[in-house]
Enzyme design. Structure first.
Site, PDB file in Angstrom:
ATOM      1  N   TYR A  82       0.827  -1.212   0.000  1.00 50.09           N
ATOM      2  CA  TYR A  82       0.000   0.000   0.000  1.00 50.09           C
ATOM      3  C   TYR A  82       0.862   1.262   0.000  1.00 50.09           C
ATOM      4  O   TYR A  82       0.462   2.290  -0.532  1.00 50.09           O
ATOM      5  CB  TYR A  82      -0.893   0.038   1.250  1.00 50.09           C
ATOM      6  CG  TYR A  82      -2.218  -0.653   1.122  1.00 50.09           C
ATOM      7  CD1 TYR A  82      -2.310  -1.992   0.762  1.00 50.09           C
ATOM      8  CD2 TYR A  82      -3.405   0.028   1.382  1.00 50.09           C
ATOM      9  CE1 TYR A  82      -3.529  -2.626   0.670  1.00 50.09           C
ATOM     10  CE2 TYR A  82      -4.628  -0.590   1.289  1.00 50.09           C
ATOM     11  CZ  TYR A  82      -4.694  -1.918   0.935  1.00 50.09           C
ATOM     12  OH  TYR A  82      -5.901  -2.535   0.838  1.00 50.09           O
TER      13      TYR A  82
ATOM     14  N   LYS B 156       3.052 -15.380   2.396  1.00 48.45           N
ATOM     15  CA  LYS B 156       3.338 -16.083   1.137  1.00 48.45           C
ATOM     16  C   LYS B 156       4.848 -16.301   1.104  1.00 48.45           C
ATOM     17  O   LYS B 156       5.550 -15.863   0.183  1.00 48.45           O
ATOM     18  CB  LYS B 156       2.822 -15.219  -0.039  1.00 48.45           C
ATOM     19  CG  LYS B 156       2.818 -15.916  -1.378  1.00 48.45           C
ATOM     20  CD  LYS B 156       1.726 -16.954  -1.540  1.00 48.45           C
ATOM     21  CE  LYS B 156       1.912 -17.697  -2.850  1.00 48.45           C
ATOM     22  NZ  LYS B 156       1.003 -18.847  -2.996  1.00 48.45           N
TER      23      LYS B 156
ATOM     24  N   ASP C 158      -2.979 -18.179   0.230  1.00 45.65           N
ATOM     25  CA  ASP C 158      -3.954 -18.850  -0.651  1.00 45.65           C
ATOM     26  C   ASP C 158      -4.666 -19.959   0.106  1.00 45.65           C
ATOM     27  O   ASP C 158      -5.883 -20.126   0.007  1.00 45.65           O
ATOM     28  CB  ASP C 158      -3.287 -19.350  -1.947  1.00 45.65           C
ATOM     29  CG  ASP C 158      -1.977 -20.091  -1.718  1.00 45.65           C
ATOM     30  OD1 ASP C 158      -1.481 -20.106  -0.584  1.00 45.65           O
ATOM     31  OD2 ASP C 158      -1.451 -20.660  -2.699  1.00 45.65           O
TER      32      ASP C 158
ATOM     33  N   ASP D 171      -6.367  -7.013   4.147  1.00 47.13           N
ATOM     34  CA  ASP D 171      -7.487  -6.347   3.489  1.00 47.13           C
ATOM     35  C   ASP D 171      -8.384  -7.398   2.835  1.00 47.13           C
ATOM     36  O   ASP D 171      -9.608  -7.385   2.991  1.00 47.13           O
ATOM     37  CB  ASP D 171      -6.947  -5.370   2.430  1.00 47.13           C
ATOM     38  CG  ASP D 171      -8.061  -4.663   1.683  1.00 47.13           C
ATOM     39  OD1 ASP D 171      -9.010  -4.212   2.339  1.00 47.13           O
ATOM     40  OD2 ASP D 171      -7.981  -4.586   0.441  1.00 47.13           O
TER      41      ASP D 171
ATOM     42  N   ASP E 126     -12.376  -9.040   4.257  1.00 45.33           N
ATOM     43  CA  ASP E 126     -13.647  -9.019   3.527  1.00 45.33           C
ATOM     44  C   ASP E 126     -14.195 -10.439   3.409  1.00 45.33           C
ATOM     45  O   ASP E 126     -15.398 -10.677   3.539  1.00 45.33           O
ATOM     46  CB  ASP E 126     -13.459  -8.439   2.112  1.00 45.33           C
ATOM     47  CG  ASP E 126     -13.695  -6.936   2.056  1.00 45.33           C
ATOM     48  OD1 ASP E 126     -13.442  -6.268   3.083  1.00 45.33           O
ATOM     49  OD2 ASP E 126     -14.125  -6.432   0.998  1.00 45.33           O
TER      50      ASP E 126
HETATM   51  C1  IPM Z   1     -10.307  -1.225   4.164  1.00 47.87           C
HETATM   52  C2  IPM Z   1     -10.572  -0.569   2.844  1.00 47.87           C
HETATM   53  C3  IPM Z   1      -9.416   0.366   2.523  1.00 47.87           C
HETATM   54  C4  IPM Z   1      -8.166  -0.488   2.432  1.00 47.87           C
HETATM   55  C5  IPM Z   1      -9.586   1.222   1.274  1.00 47.87           C
HETATM   56  C6  IPM Z   1     -10.851   2.057   1.345  1.00 47.87           C
HETATM   57  C7  IPM Z   1      -8.390   2.084   0.999  1.00 47.87           C
HETATM   58  O1  IPM Z   1     -10.770  -1.525   1.850  1.00 47.87           O
HETATM   59  O2  IPM Z   1     -10.180  -0.490   5.164  1.00 47.87           O
HETATM   60  O3  IPM Z   1     -10.257  -2.450   4.211  1.00 47.87           O
HETATM   61  O4  IPM Z   1      -7.879  -1.073   1.386  1.00 47.87           O
HETATM   62  O5  IPM Z   1      -7.443  -0.574   3.423  1.00 47.87           O
HETATM   63 MG    MG Z   2     -10.845  -3.509   2.578  1.00 51.03          MG
END
Ligand code: IPM
Ligand code: MG
Length: 372
Positions: free
Chosen positions: A142, A189, A221, A245, A249
């Site tokens: 990032y 990884k 993975d 990240d 999700d």
């Molecule tokens: C998160 C979001 C952020 C990230 C974005 C909005 C930059 O997806 O907080 O998980 O990738 O960290």
């Molecule tokens: Mg995110």
């Protein structure tokens, strides 16, 4: 306790869900006799529109001076669909994380028994899931050097980590594991990436100071698969920025809605609390966004300041709204409740904490929508 809280509603549904969190904090103030002082500032697309930059200096200053930051959401499709855009709302959040030194991002993944049917995964697989992701937040790909060649045909993003960056979050994760079920899984990884091999080396060494914690290693993975196949095996997951990240999700699917997952981002001097979901622009202003993730980030804020009873009151009020079906349509397709009503209900139950019965419950049980 007196706390100065910076409010950064941001974009999309951010302001709507944050407003519910503020109601809950006000209910905590009233019930437990605290004083919270709120100050609001712009961040993200709205800040670009108004001030030309996603993180204006005044916003950063407010956050640095505050005891904690409560963040809504960030992002706008008008930037997502334009790869040429030089300024992006997300840069505001990334800069804020970096400037505040918020290197540890904590994302708990838990299944609410009352929502087990909401998950696309089988109840027997997910029942009892309770793990926390420790995601490194201010390093890695990032923040590494970015490059695009002159004719725009070759691009690169560098993933860099130092021993110091790894060890400071590793200590946080091991301590968390010690207070939980004594298991830490490092997700990396290391079969391919040099940076992952450094993670393994540093984390293995630090693990020697936490002999009660079992340290396991898992390639990312495989972890992506294991989180779906057998999420109960995890206790604390430690990982670098981008892997965290992605798998956070993924973890949100277990609970049935990304609208339920809260997070805390902490450093040595600052702390920020936010839902893990994005700005969900399609739902903006429609009063359908789920405020629970934002409200649960309030619980994490309270815990951060040692206000455990207060945090419990918030969590119990949330549990009650889930059990009673006072939820937004993402959790119950024909739900008659909107963002505001869910926020009102949770806040009201924080005030009424300890009472089993609340005046409006009778209406709710009767299926009437008038809850306030
Ligand atoms: C998160 C979001 C952020 C990230 C974005 C909005 C930059 O997806 O907080 O998980 O990738 O960290
Ligand atoms: Mg995110």
């Amino acid at each position: 306790m007196n706390l100065n809280i910076a409010l950064l509603p941001g974009d999309g549904i951010g302001p709507e869900v944050l407003a519910q969190s503020v109601k809950c904090l006000q209910a905590v103030e009233e019930t437990f006799n605290h004083h919270f002082n709120f100050k609001e500032a712009v961040v993200g697309a709205i800040a670009i529109d108004r001030k030309g930059t996603p993180l204006p200096d005044a916003t950063l200053k407010l956050c640095k001076e505050a005891d904690a930051v409560l963040f809504g959401a960030i992002g706008d499709p008008k930037f997502d669909n334009n790869p040429e855009a030089k300024v992006r709302p997300e840069q505001g959040l990334l800069k804020l994380r970096k400037e505040l030194g918020l290197y540890t991002n904590i994302r708990p993944v838990k299944v609410f028994p009352s929502l087990i049917q909401n998950s696309p995964l089988r109840p027997d697989i997910i029942a009892g899931t309770d793990f926390t992701i420790y995601r490194e937040l201010t390093g890695g790909i990032y923040f590494g050097e970015k490059h695009l060649n002159e004719d725009g045909t070759v691009a690169s993003d560098l993933c860099t980590y130092s021993e110091k960056e790894i060890s400071r979050i590793a200590h946080m994760a091991f301590k968390a594991a010690k207070n939980r079920r004594n298991k830490l899984t490092l997700v990396d990884k290391a079969n391919v990436l040099e940076s992952s091999r450094l993670w393994r080396k540093v984390v293995t060494r630090i693990g020697e100071s936490y002999p009660e914690v079992t340290l396991e290693y898992m390639f990312v993975d495989n972890a992506a698969m294991q989180i779906i196949l057998n999420p109960k095996q995890f206790d604390v997951i430690l990982t670098e920025n981008m892997f965290g990240d992605i798998i956070s999700d993924e973890g949100s699917v277990i609970g049935g809605s990304i609208g339920l997952l809260a997070s805390a981002s902490v450093g040595d001097d600052n702390a920020l609390f936010e839902p893990i979901h994005g700005s969900y622009p399609q739902a903006k202003g429609m009063d359908i966004a789920n405020p629970i993730a934002s409200i649960l980030s309030v619980a994490m804020l309270l815990e951060h300041f040692g206000l455990y009873e207060e945090a419990m009151a918030v969590r119990e009020a949330v549990d009650k709204s889930l059990k009673k079906g006072v939820v937004t349509p993402d959790l119950l397709a024909d739900s008659q409740y909107g963002t505001n009503q869910v926020g009102d209900y949770v806040a009201e139950n924080i005030v009424d904490n300890g009472e089993d019965f609340n005046m409006n419950d009778e209406n709710i049980d009767l299926g009437k929508s008038t809850i306030i």
